[in-house]
Design a protein around this motif. Structure first.
Motif, PDB file in Angstrom:
ATOM      1  N   PRO A  96      61.072  50.611  51.623  1.00 49.98           N
ATOM      2  CA  PRO A  96      59.746  51.171  51.358  1.00 49.98           C
ATOM      3  C   PRO A  96      58.668  50.144  51.694  1.00 49.98           C
ATOM      4  CG  PRO A  96      60.718  50.397  49.332  1.00 49.98           C
ATOM      5  CD  PRO A  96      61.735  50.129  50.418  1.00 49.98           C
ATOM      6  N   PHE A  97      57.503  50.266  51.100  1.00 50.58           N
ATOM      7  CA  PHE A  97      56.466  49.263  51.305  1.00 50.58           C
ATOM      8  C   PHE A  97      56.944  47.911  50.770  1.00 50.58           C
ATOM      9  CE2 PHE A  97      52.838  52.601  51.057  1.00 50.58           C
ATOM     10  CZ  PHE A  97      53.163  53.015  52.328  1.00 50.58           C
ATOM     11  N   LEU A  98      56.583  46.852  51.478  1.00 48.61           N
ATOM     12  CA  LEU A  98      56.932  45.491  51.076  1.00 48.61           C
ATOM     13  C   LEU A  98      55.670  44.867  50.471  1.00 48.61           C
ATOM     14  CD1 LEU A  98      58.711  46.284  53.715  1.00 48.61           C
ATOM     15  CD2 LEU A  98      59.319  43.879  53.710  1.00 48.61           C
ATOM     16  N   LEU A  99      55.607  44.816  49.143  1.00 43.45           N
ATOM     17  CA  LEU A  99      54.380  44.433  48.468  1.00 43.45           C
ATOM     18  C   LEU A  99      54.571  43.198  47.589  1.00 43.45           C
ATOM     19  CD1 LEU A  99      53.266  47.994  47.297  1.00 43.45           C
ATOM     20  CD2 LEU A  99      52.691  46.817  49.434  1.00 43.45           C
ATOM     21  N   SER A 100      53.534  42.404  47.519  1.00 41.48           N
ATOM     22  CA  SER A 100      53.535  41.246  46.627  1.00 41.48           C
ATOM     23  C   SER A 100      53.311  41.710  45.190  1.00 41.48           C
ATOM     24  CB  SER A 100      52.432  40.270  47.020  1.00 41.48           C
ATOM     25  OG  SER A 100      52.618  39.809  48.345  1.00 41.48           O
ATOM     26  N   LYS A 101      53.796  40.912  44.243  1.00 37.08           N
ATOM     27  CA  LYS A 101      53.547  41.224  42.844  1.00 37.08           C
ATOM     28  C   LYS A 101      52.054  41.101  42.542  1.00 37.08           C
ATOM     29  CE  LYS A 101      58.000  40.004  40.786  1.00 37.08           C
ATOM     30  NZ  LYS A 101      58.672  39.207  39.732  1.00 37.08           N
ATOM     31  N   ILE A 102      51.616  41.865  41.559  1.00 35.76           N
ATOM     32  CA  ILE A 102      50.221  41.801  41.130  1.00 35.76           C
ATOM     33  C   ILE A 102      50.059  40.588  40.224  1.00 35.76           C
ATOM     34  CG2 ILE A 102      48.398  42.993  39.849  1.00 35.76           C
ATOM     35  CD1 ILE A 102      49.832  45.638  40.689  1.00 35.76           C
ATOM     36  N   ALA A 103      49.342  39.609  40.709  1.00 39.83           N
ATOM     37  CA  ALA A 103      49.183  38.354  39.966  1.00 39.83           C
ATOM     38  C   ALA A 103      48.273  38.560  38.753  1.00 39.83           C
ATOM     39  CB  ALA A 103      48.593  37.281  40.879  1.00 39.83           C
ATOM     40  N   PRO A 104      48.472  37.756  37.695  1.00 45.01           N
ATOM     41  CA  PRO A 104      47.621  37.876  36.507  1.00 45.01           C
ATOM     42  C   PRO A 104      46.132  37.777  36.816  1.00 45.01           C
ATOM     43  CG  PRO A 104      49.512  36.479  36.045  1.00 45.01           C
ATOM     44  CD  PRO A 104      49.556  36.771  37.514  1.00 45.01           C
ATOM     45  N   LYS A 105      45.755  36.889  37.732  1.00 38.76           N
ATOM     46  CA  LYS A 105      44.339  36.737  38.077  1.00 38.76           C
ATOM     47  C   LYS A 105      43.811  38.005  38.740  1.00 38.76           C
ATOM     48  CE  LYS A 105      41.090  33.803  40.590  1.00 38.76           C
ATOM     49  NZ  LYS A 105      40.906  32.643  41.492  1.00 38.76           N
ATOM     50  N   GLU A 106      44.637  38.599  39.600  1.00 40.29           N
ATOM     51  CA  GLU A 106      44.250  39.845  40.260  1.00 40.29           C
ATOM     52  C   GLU A 106      44.068  40.955  39.226  1.00 40.29           C
ATOM     53  OE1 GLU A 106      46.034  42.779  43.792  1.00 40.29           O
ATOM     54  OE2 GLU A 106      47.122  40.977  43.174  1.00 40.29           O
ATOM     55  N   ARG A 107      44.979  40.984  38.283  1.00 40.07           N
ATOM     56  CA  ARG A 107      44.909  41.991  37.224  1.00 40.07           C
ATOM     57  C   ARG A 107      43.632  41.830  36.398  1.00 40.07           C
ATOM     58  NH1 ARG A 107      43.768  44.728  33.933  1.00 40.07           N
ATOM     59  NH2 ARG A 107      44.922  45.861  32.318  1.00 40.07           N
ATOM     60  N   GLU A 108      43.214  40.604  36.148  1.00 39.11           N
ATOM     61  CA  GLU A 108      42.012  40.344  35.350  1.00 39.11           C
ATOM     62  C   GLU A 108      40.745  40.828  36.045  1.00 39.11           C
ATOM     63  OE1 GLU A 108      42.105  36.183  34.666  1.00 39.11           O
ATOM     64  OE2 GLU A 108      43.871  36.254  33.353  1.00 39.11           O
ATOM     65  N   GLU A 109      40.799  40.957  37.374  1.00 38.39           N
ATOM     66  CA  GLU A 109      39.619  41.373  38.139  1.00 38.39           C
ATOM     67  C   GLU A 109      39.447  42.881  38.189  1.00 38.39           C
ATOM     68  OE1 GLU A 109      40.169  39.503  41.900  1.00 38.39           O
ATOM     69  OE2 GLU A 109      39.627  37.500  41.166  1.00 38.39           O
ATOM     70  N   TRP A 110      40.444  43.619  37.702  1.00 36.80           N
ATOM     71  CA  TRP A 110      40.311  45.072  37.697  1.00 36.80           C
ATOM     72  C   TRP A 110      39.192  45.499  36.741  1.00 36.80           C
ATOM     73  CZ3 TRP A 110      46.118  46.747  36.897  1.00 36.80           C
ATOM     74  CH2 TRP A 110      46.827  46.529  38.094  1.00 36.80           C
ATOM     75  N   PRO A 111      38.292  46.372  37.168  1.00 41.81           N
ATOM     76  CA  PRO A 111      37.297  46.910  36.238  1.00 41.81           C
ATOM     77  C   PRO A 111      37.982  47.684  35.105  1.00 41.81           C
ATOM     78  CG  PRO A 111      36.682  47.378  38.514  1.00 41.81           C
ATOM     79  CD  PRO A 111      38.085  46.860  38.541  1.00 41.81           C
ATOM     80  N   SER A 112      37.378  47.650  33.948  1.00 41.04           N
ATOM     81  CA  SER A 112      37.944  48.337  32.787  1.00 41.04           C
ATOM     82  C   SER A 112      37.677  49.837  32.855  1.00 41.04           C
ATOM     83  CB  SER A 112      37.334  47.773  31.506  1.00 41.04           C
ATOM     84  OG  SER A 112      35.954  48.119  31.446  1.00 41.04           O
ATOM     85  N   PHE A 113      38.245  50.559  31.925  1.00 43.41           N
ATOM     86  CA  PHE A 113      38.029  52.005  31.812  1.00 43.41           C
ATOM     87  C   PHE A 113      36.539  52.323  31.740  1.00 43.41           C
ATOM     88  CE2 PHE A 113      37.328  55.699  29.069  1.00 43.41           C
ATOM     89  CZ  PHE A 113      38.160  56.657  29.626  1.00 43.41           C
ATOM     90  N   ASP A 114      35.821  51.595  30.907  1.00 41.32           N
ATOM     91  CA  ASP A 114      34.400  51.881  30.700  1.00 41.32           C
ATOM     92  C   ASP A 114      33.535  51.469  31.888  1.00 41.32           C
ATOM     93  OD1 ASP A 114      34.736  52.950  28.100  1.00 41.32           O
ATOM     94  OD2 ASP A 114      34.933  50.917  27.293  1.00 41.32           O
TER      95      ASP A 114
END
Length: 414
Positions: free
Chosen positions: A181-199
């Motif tokens: 399937p797609f060959l993807l890198s793991k989502i790093a903690p720093k990348e995760r922190e940059e996601w906008p929140s629900f609000d």
């Protein structure tokens, strides 16, 4: 593995910014380059404005033609160790030439998705008939696609559902198939922190290339049946539709007063996906795995889709959102996901878990590399165990070859 050459014969020039297939092809190019293969990309297609700049990646490109003996000279001079056919149609056109002029080359078919499966589902949907495996396998396209799989030494399959179909329903030996399937890198903690929140997020999003029939059908269904139901519950909600090559039929759906906004192609698709709160993909037919749903997982955007949309993408893990197949259930699921912060955050975490468990670049790459090395080391023995494939290649060489030679002579006289 040094100093080995891979010739990729593309059905189209890859477009990673517009199609999931283009993204998958880019990942395969990067895979081969990572392990010191020299890659050459050839295609009969015309390049488009969104085509990948292959030379910038160090990948030479070659324009080729069907029924052209110049290809024979090209491939004999190149002497590739591996030839990868992008979709079964290119294998039909060039597979016999590769087998004749570089018989020692490992022949790999990259399905992207099972075209015959997608097309029979579309046909049956239009006829309002239920899908059955019997209907699929009775189609001429399925027979052609299965024959191509048998003629190749290895076929790459992106969907776990399609792997099961091929092995259990068709009976294709597992040694001829590999789940890549797609060959993807793991989502790093720093990348995760940059996601906008629900609000911090607003609006719904829908992404799809306008040249892909499942996307057009999904938008028609979304506009006519699903979106009005969502707007009744969320009168201020907006849906932003993105995609390259959107036809006039879709552009004419733009209605500011209804919150149904056709935005067209956008270069930074990750940003617009990350800004949205919920990703909608009401796919009623299709095959393979869906890049728009993978992108939702990578950007922390929960998705509402159908069973066809989620098919073969998440093993036994919970989906990163909701799955619904009727317009009423789909609209309700979309509204619930949009309004319920707790469920939304839970779905977001599930998307990350799917990426890490099902699309781990390191695990899949090593599996693919090991299989390539095994086949290169024992190709004669491998082919000796595939009598159906050698039989089909024999008949292909005896029919397609001479039809092609007839066309060449006819063109000369013309």
């Amino acid at each position: 593995m040094l100093h080995r050459t891979v010739l990729i014969i593309g059905f189209t020039w890859p477009e990673p910014e517009t199609t999931a297939a283009g993204n998958h092809m880019l990942q395969l190019l990067e895979f081969f380059q990572r392990y010191a293969f020299q890659v050459i990309f050839a295609s009969t297609a015309k390049e488009t404005e969104h085509a990948l700049q292959l030379e910038a990646l160090g990948v030479p490109k070659k324009g080729i033609q069907v029924n052209d003996p110049d290809f024979d000279n090209f491939v004999k001079t190149l002497q590739p160790n591996i030839v990868l056919f992008d979709r079964f149609l290119t294998e039909e056109q060039f597979g016999w030439r590769v087998a004749e002029h570089v018989p020692s080359a490992l022949r790999i078919l990259d399905t992207e998705d099972l075209h015959s499966l997608r097309q029979i589902r579309e046909k049956l949907l239009k006829e309002q008939s239920p899908f059955t495996n019997k209907e699929w396998l009775n189609s001429g396209l399925a027979k052609r696609e299965m024959a191509s799989i048998y003629r190749c030494d290895l076929t790459l399959v992106v969907s776990t559902y399609e792997m099961e179909l091929l092995t259990k329903e068709v009976g294709i030996p597992k040694q001829l198939l590999l789940h890549v399937p797609f060959l993807l890198s793991k989502i790093a903690p720093k990348e995760r922190e940059e996601w906008p929140s629900f609000d911090q997020r607003n609006d719904f999003i829908c992404i799809g290339n306008g040249k892909h029939n499942p996307n057009i059908d999904a938008l028609i269904w979304l506009k006519a049946d699903i979106w009005p139901k969502i707007r009744r519950e969320l009168p201020d909600a907006k849906l932003l539709v993105y995609g390259a090559y959107l036809p006039k039929q879709v552009e004419d759906m733009h209605r500011v007063e209804e919150g149904f906004l056709i935005e067209g192609w956008v270069k930074d698709v990750r940003k617009v996906m990350m800004d949205a709160r919920v990703n909608l993909a009401p796919l009623r037919f299709g095959a393979g795995i869906k890049g728009k749903l993978i992108l939702g997982m990578q950007t922390g955007t929960p998705s509402v889709t159908t069973n066809i949309g989620a098919e073969g993408m998440h093993d036994d893990l919970p989906w990163n959102g909701k799955i619904a197949d009727s317009s009423e259930d789909f609209a309700k699921a979309a509204v619930d996901m949009y309004c319920n912060k707790k469920d939304w955050e839970l779905a977001q975490g599930r998307g990350k878990a799917i990426i890490h468990a099902c699309y781990n670049k390191e695990v899949i790459s090593q599996r693919f590399l090991d299989r390539i090395q095994e086949l290169l080391d024992g190709l004669e023995s491998h082919r000796g165990q595939n009598f159906i494939g050698t039989m089909l290649m024999h008949h292909t060489m005896a029919s397609t070859k001479y039809l092609s030679k007839y066309i060449v002579e006819k063109n000369k006289r013309a």
